[in-house]
Design an enzyme around this catalytic site. Sequence first.
Site, PDB file in Angstrom:
ATOM      1  N   VAL A  49      22.509  19.577  91.377  1.00  0.00           N
ATOM      2  CA  VAL A  49      23.280  19.970  90.195  1.00  0.00           C
ATOM      3  C   VAL A  49      24.668  19.323  90.220  1.00  0.00           C
ATOM      4  CG1 VAL A  49      24.361  21.915  88.991  1.00  0.00           C
ATOM      5  CG2 VAL A  49      22.022  22.122  89.853  1.00  0.00           C
ATOM      6  N   LYS A  50      25.272  19.263  91.383  1.00  0.00           N
ATOM      7  CA  LYS A  50      26.599  18.642  91.479  1.00  0.00           C
ATOM      8  C   LYS A  50      26.529  17.164  91.114  1.00  0.00           C
ATOM      9  CE  LYS A  50      31.004  18.561  92.406  1.00  0.00           C
ATOM     10  NZ  LYS A  50      31.665  18.235  93.668  1.00  0.00           N
TER      11      LYS A  50
END
Lengths: 311, 311, 311, 311
Positions: free
Chosen positions: D182-183
């Site tokens: 996600v990052k």
Amino acid sequence: MSTNNISTNSDTTATQPKSVSFLGLGAMGHHMAKHLVGQFETVMVWNRSFDKAEAHAKEFGTQAVNLQQAVTADVIFSCLPTSNVVDEVIEQALPHLSANSVWVDCTSGVPDQAKASQAKLKAIGCEFLDAPVSGQTSGADSGTLTVMIGGSAEALAYAKPAIECFAGLIVHVGDSGAGFAVKAVNNTLFAINAWAAAEGLSVLKAHGVNPSDALACINKASGQSFATLATFPDRIVNRAFPKTFTIDLMAKDCGIAIDLQTEKQVPAPVMAQVSSLVRAASNQHEPGSADFSEFAKFYEMMSGLDITDEK
Amino acid sequence: MSTNNISTNSDTTATQPKSVSFLGLGAMGHHMAKHLVGQFETVMVWNRSFDKAEAHAKEFGTQAVNLQQAVTADVIFSCLPTSNVVDEVIEQALPHLSANSVWVDCTSGVPDQAKASQAKLKAIGCEFLDAPVSGQTSGADSGTLTVMIGGSAEALAYAKPAIECFAGLIVHVGDSGAGFAVKAVNNTLFAINAWAAAEGLSVLKAHGVNPSDALACINKASGQSFATLATFPDRIVNRAFPKTFTIDLMAKDCGIAIDLQTEKQVPAPVMAQVSSLVRAASNQHEPGSADFSEFAKFYEMMSGLDITDEK
Amino acid sequence: MSTNNISTNSDTTATQPKSVSFLGLGAMGHHMAKHLVGQFETVMVWNRSFDKAEAHAKEFGTQAVNLQQAVTADVIFSCLPTSNVVDEVIEQALPHLSANSVWVDCTSGVPDQAKASQAKLKAIGCEFLDAPVSGQTSGADSGTLTVMIGGSAEALAYAKPAIECFAGLIVHVGDSGAGFAVKAVNNTLFAINAWAAAEGLSVLKAHGVNPSDALACINKASGQSFATLATFPDRIVNRAFPKTFTIDLMAKDCGIAIDLQTEKQVPAPVMAQVSSLVRAASNQHEPGSADFSEFAKFYEMMSGLDITDEK
Amino acid sequence: MSTNNISTNSDTTATQPKSVSFLGLGAMGHHMAKHLVGQFETVMVWNRSFDKAEAHAKEFGTQAVNLQQAVTADVIFSCLPTSNVVDEVIEQALPHLSANSVWVDCTSGVPDQAKASQAKLKAIGCEFLDAPVSGQTSGADSGTLTVMIGGSAEALAYAKPAIECFAGLIVHVGDSGAGFAVKAVNNTLFAINAWAAAEGLSVLKAHGVNPSDALACINKASGQSFATLATFPDRIVNRAFPKTFTIDLMAKDCGIAIDLQTEKQVPAPVMAQVSSLVRAASNQHEPGSADFSEFAKFYEMMSGLDITDEK
């Protein structure tokens, strides 16, 4: 000088042009005009720098004349830098044109300007054909150029004996502007094929493969293109970058192709991306100062890798 | 069967392979294996569906043998669907290999798996060459394939007399994996050239130009590529779409090229873009069910225009 | 109804408009016009379907008048589907305009048409401002729209008291056409941010992350955009796809942005790519039939993955 | 320090961590560690340059200890430059870990390395959470970071009281690696939004619109993003380019996102394109030497236009 005309047929028209002229004796026009000699009663040439016209007359037996006289020919060829220059010359020529003459513009021009020129000439009983050529100076020299024609079939039938003098292939691709459109798209495909090859050869070099070895394979395989067959070995891998077709003109042609795309709302994501990248590469140079192949140096700046063989 | 080997030289090695074998008698392997007959003392063939091996033996005079025996040859060829299948076969073969033998893998495989296979064979005194081929079944039939070799020069020198039997061109492009890398990049360039041509022909069609007329020009001009010369006339414009090289395999090859790009951090925006577009096109079909040329149907869905001639 | 005008200053002009009119009482215009009531001596409204004008008059106390009368106002607002419709209305209006009046066009229009309209009005002593708005129907209702103005500072100073009635922010961005240009670029950025989010959320879903969870993070991190904050939760992940701003209008705006790019030869590879992808998505629908957010369904077809949460 | 945990619920676990430690007291870790003080019986800190640990202890009342002792804590935080550094530290730590401890890695790391670390710790009865953070040093200072968690729900439940000390939002996004994924995608969206804005503002500048005026509109309209709200006004238009998050780290994160894409064969043409362009921009600088915002200078080189206001 044989012709393989895939879309117009008969040549046995009642009237044949007797006089022809050629406007613009640059690298291409110089050669194209010489093939007209001996095929028509009168072959006139004109050039802005008039000494070029006189030299052409001396070398090939053409007649060097002023613009007013040149445009009285039955078939008038123009081969000039841009459509804007052609427009200017047409404006000057309009009062002097002979009835029923056909203007054949071999410039790599703008489709909408072809339509405008055709409308202008039609209004006074003449015709305009957009007739850009491909084949470089060697094809002009040998009279084997590919000619992409936009305009009326009748005008083409009339002018064809003249066009055939320097053509290896004549294709009637559509109405006014279609010839310029095909040329712009052709050049954009060339740009895409070349840009993609620069990426592919660089990725391979990062993995230890010499560009020449990769090209040897690709050129005998499905990834082959004019760019890999000619542009990379002859101009880029050998660091020659000879200035023949400048990158700003390539960026202009890609821009014409994008305008064709947006006008008809045809999605073309790859043409659009590469058109922008070529424009960026062109922005690194003064107009007219760098060959198209120098796009590879721009990409090398992006990648940090040279597209040359390691010793 | 002449060879134009641009990067390895001498063939006068002290030892010559006496026995060869061919694993995988598919559309390509069937033809490739037949050229080995008469060139070596022993020519063995093996295929998972063993009746193919027996038919090959009957037709060409090869020996149909089981896998254990086949891999005792001095030079072992494999031509299988994917690197994963090759890995499985190598695992089974390892206990049976002869010392100093060379395994020549003609599969279109994954560079990292070539390195792993080479390490495995090296550990027992053998060698692995990645040797993907280009030239389609017609090139396999006539023995004129282009072969891109990754691996050691010594192993290539030893196996070369066998490879030459079906090669028109052999290029030693680098260490293990380099052959597969060149093949993946070649196929990605093919995909890019083809996708771009689909865009260009559609833009032109929106402006009234028939694809065949545009292709006639482009194929005699700088935009020419294998895609415009062969793929569009033979498969797309005529709506034939014959299933020979499936689109999921093309998507796989483009994916390999992107992995090569990201591994070495080489920016390649056009390869990356087209790789995604080809993947999207492939996602519309079951694996193995559609020819690569059906990418054009996906693009036609995007554009709303058919890449065919108007009557 | 407060105004935060960042680029024009004083409002204390000698003359103030006394009468205003509003042409086009659609979803936006209906609300925008109501804020004019009570601020000017005369507030007229007109709509092609005249019953809408009469209903507006009844509800808000405006005067429903015919077009000839409406365009006699000191400040005339238009909020119509396209620049072409505005052009038609201006042609009808020209003979009836009052001297020194200012036409404020809140349509999302074409920059070149703004220049043409300004030239037309200027010729008879009037002024044209392109003044597209952003903020959706809720912003129109509350009178807090963002208004991007192209045209002369004097015309803006005169019309400003009227514009302020429905504006939360007025920015004078440049000469004629600049307002439309900013709107087209804004919408293209929105399209890019949204398309990119569709890709990112799908990649994450393929790795087991629910779109809602990913959005919760992204919306509190640097990847945040209006698209992730509003479009995805409110329209896409919940499968609502409410029809407010249709995808063909978005494709049109992206096309305007590309024309702005090519006109000034600014390379913009990402805008160009996404513009093509949005056009492809739009091509799957009849004009006016699908919300912009349905681009996500097109991308889902490409990826084979739904942008929804797994239970 | 309030927590808005959208995906894990109860905190009333039987056992609570009594000791915590923080490894890596850089710009982020320095602040994050201070919020742990007073919440646990023991709060240990460690840093490779040990004087930083001692200074932290002096300033905030933590205990500066060596690595062997630090990793005996019930919950161990790490916030280090890359996953490779984390791997090294884990290797050293393995013999000293307490049973049932949870390692919470706040580095912006590689998903596959999270899976490998989790396997390693699981094998000795511990747990690993990938827990990258967003919110910059100001969010770390105020204890309001967004934390994206990959790993087991049980491990998160145990470590949560410690994570809450510096978090404004904790989201459990999936199994091991999901937090890092996600990052990486978030940062890639940020890069795309920023690159697109550079293009859009440049196109507008070519048409006479100042970037600040365009941003004023866009930031109150649908094109708004963190990039237009913060990055352009604070770093680019004002030519500040403060070095906080370097462009090589951004190129790395985009590369992780592309690996996520190709691993699962998700077409993502825009992420792929921008990832290549960011890599090209990063190639112009030594690693660690230029802020991400300097991508705009690379684009300015492409376009030939500065993204600054004209006076």
